[in-house]
Design an enzyme around this catalytic site. Structure first.
Site, PDB file in Angstrom:
ATOM      1  N   ARG A   1       0.860  -1.188   0.000  1.00 58.69           N
ATOM      2  CA  ARG A   1       0.000   0.000   0.000  1.00 58.69           C
ATOM      3  C   ARG A   1       0.896   1.238   0.000  1.00 58.69           C
ATOM      4  O   ARG A   1       1.969   1.258   0.623  1.00 58.69           O
ATOM      5  CB  ARG A   1      -0.887   0.032   1.250  1.00 58.69           C
ATOM      6  CG  ARG A   1      -2.028  -0.962   1.203  1.00 58.69           C
ATOM      7  CD  ARG A   1      -3.069  -0.622   0.138  1.00 58.69           C
ATOM      8  NE  ARG A   1      -4.190  -1.538   0.134  1.00 58.69           N
ATOM      9  CZ  ARG A   1      -4.309  -2.595  -0.683  1.00 58.69           C
ATOM     10  NH1 ARG A   1      -3.383  -2.846  -1.583  1.00 58.69           N
ATOM     11  NH2 ARG A   1      -5.373  -3.367  -0.617  1.00 58.69           N
TER      12      ARG A   1
ATOM     13  N   HIS B   1      -1.139   0.341  -9.657  1.00 59.06           N
ATOM     14  CA  HIS B   1      -1.768  -0.631  -8.745  1.00 59.06           C
ATOM     15  C   HIS B   1      -2.238  -1.859  -9.554  1.00 59.06           C
ATOM     16  O   HIS B   1      -3.416  -2.215  -9.563  1.00 59.06           O
ATOM     17  CB  HIS B   1      -2.953  -0.019  -7.993  1.00 59.06           C
ATOM     18  CG  HIS B   1      -3.299  -0.761  -6.728  1.00 59.06           C
ATOM     19  ND1 HIS B   1      -3.664  -0.128  -5.566  1.00 59.06           N
ATOM     20  CD2 HIS B   1      -3.332  -2.079  -6.445  1.00 59.06           C
ATOM     21  CE1 HIS B   1      -3.915  -1.031  -4.620  1.00 59.06           C
ATOM     22  NE2 HIS B   1      -3.725  -2.236  -5.144  1.00 59.06           N
TER      23      HIS B   1
END
Ligand code: NAP
Ligand code: GLV
Length: 310
Positions: free
Chosen positions: A225, A273
């Site tokens: 993250r 991502h």
């Protein structure tokens, strides 16, 4: 009893038939227009639910994440207490992450970035190779994804260490725990891979202090993250040569703003991502199993501990 699908970025028409193949009589509803009576919803399948929404379903038996990470669910201050939450443990997600980490570790190990820079200027220079056993890989997080990546890298012959909350016995991986263990791992890592969940304990874990504990010239691969990394500290570490490169799949703000310096940094490889996707053809059987478990009152597969944050 109905399942509510609530997930921007995933296509409900792909999920409905794959889940129905597992549970033929599944009442599959899509938020917001197709939700119907909130009393009939017993399962929510979601990623990034709007805050406060889950609390509006009074008969909920389970909250199932469409992702491995659950921080987007846990940030909701109105989550109904006592409703079990499961992260996604999906073989497809694991394969995707193993492929991504293999690709990026090998790229850095074999100095691919330097060869591409040389190609741009027609420079035919051989760069010294390093044996995989002499390349030290440190993995933060030895869970479903980190352990599989570590085992794959160890099969390549790399010298692999990992850090987790509890000690592990994994073939070919040296296990570290605690703050001392973290710094011991960092001091002996050439390529650092982050695969931690985002929790209050792990947020901002990669800052000037931890990046500064790596040997000079180390590389960071972050596929966990964005909030694990203090981005200003990372840029400073790259500019000073403390780090020689970084592969970043995740960012504090996503999409990464167009004018963000990380887009343009010469030593940074950016992905949107994209390391590992949740694909219905792989994840639907796992989710169907958890729907059955929730409806028969059994513990969920991958049930998280809310207090721990993962
Ligand atoms: P997981 O199975 O829950 O594993 C988490 C690991 O982190 C465990 O080994 C855990 O230790 C360790 N850990 C947690 N808190 C810690 C702490 N404070 N100190 C030390 N170790 C700690 O999770 P996963 O399925 O492997 O997924 C990991 C993360 O990858 C997800 O949460 C998500 O953020 C990210 N992800 C990203 C993508 C992408 O496309 N970029 C895709 C999938 C997942 P214990 O084993 O001792 O509990
Ligand atoms: C993706 O980022 C996931 O957590 O599965």
């Amino acid at each position: 009893m109905a399942l509510l699908f609530m997930c921007d970025g995933q296509v409900p028409t792909e999920w409905e038939p794959t889940l129905r193949a597992e549970i033929p009589d599944l009442d599959f509803r899509v938020w917001p227009d197709g939700a119907g009576d909130p009393h009939e919803i017993d399962i929510v399948l979601t990623w990034q639910p709007p805050r406060g929404l889950i609390a509006t379903f009074p008969n909920l038996k389970a909250i199932l994440s469409l992702a491995a990470g659950v921080e987007h669910i846990l940030r909701d201050p109105e989550l109904p207490p006592g409703v079990p939450i499961a992260r996604l443990i999906d073989p497809g997600l694991q394969t995707g992450m193993v492929e991504f980490i293999a690709m990026e570790v090998l790229r850095h190990h074999r100095r691919e970035c330097e060869y591409r820079a040389q190609q741009k200027v027609g420079d035919w220079t051989l760069l010294r190779q390093t044996l995989s056993r002499d390349r030290r890989i440190g993995i933060l997080g030895l869970g479903h994804l980190g352990a599989a990546c570590g085992e794959m890298l160890s099969r390549f012959g790399f010298s692999v260490s990992g850090w987790s909350r509890t000690e592990k016995q994994l073939p070919g991986i040296t296990s570290h725990t605690g703050e001392d263990g973290l710094f011991k791992l960092l001091e002996q890592t050439d390529i650092l891979v982050c695969l931690l969940p985002l929790t209050p304990d792990t947020e901002d874990i990669l800052d000037a202090t931890t990046l500064g504990a790596l040997p000079r010239g180390a590389v960071l691969i972050n596929a966990a993250r964005g909030k694990h990394v203090v981005e200003d500290d990372l840029i400073e570490a790259l500019d000073s040569g403390q780090l020689s490169g970084a592969t970043l799949d995740v960012f504090r703000e996503e999409p990464l703003p167009a004018d963000h310096p990380l887009w343009y940094h010469p030593d940074v490889t950016v992905y949107p991502h994209a390391a590992a996707w949740t694909l219905p053809e792989s994840a639907a059987p796992v989710i169907a199993d958890n729907i059955r478990r929730a409806r028969s009152g059994q513990p969920l597969f991958g049930q998280i501990e809310v207090r721990r944050g993962y």
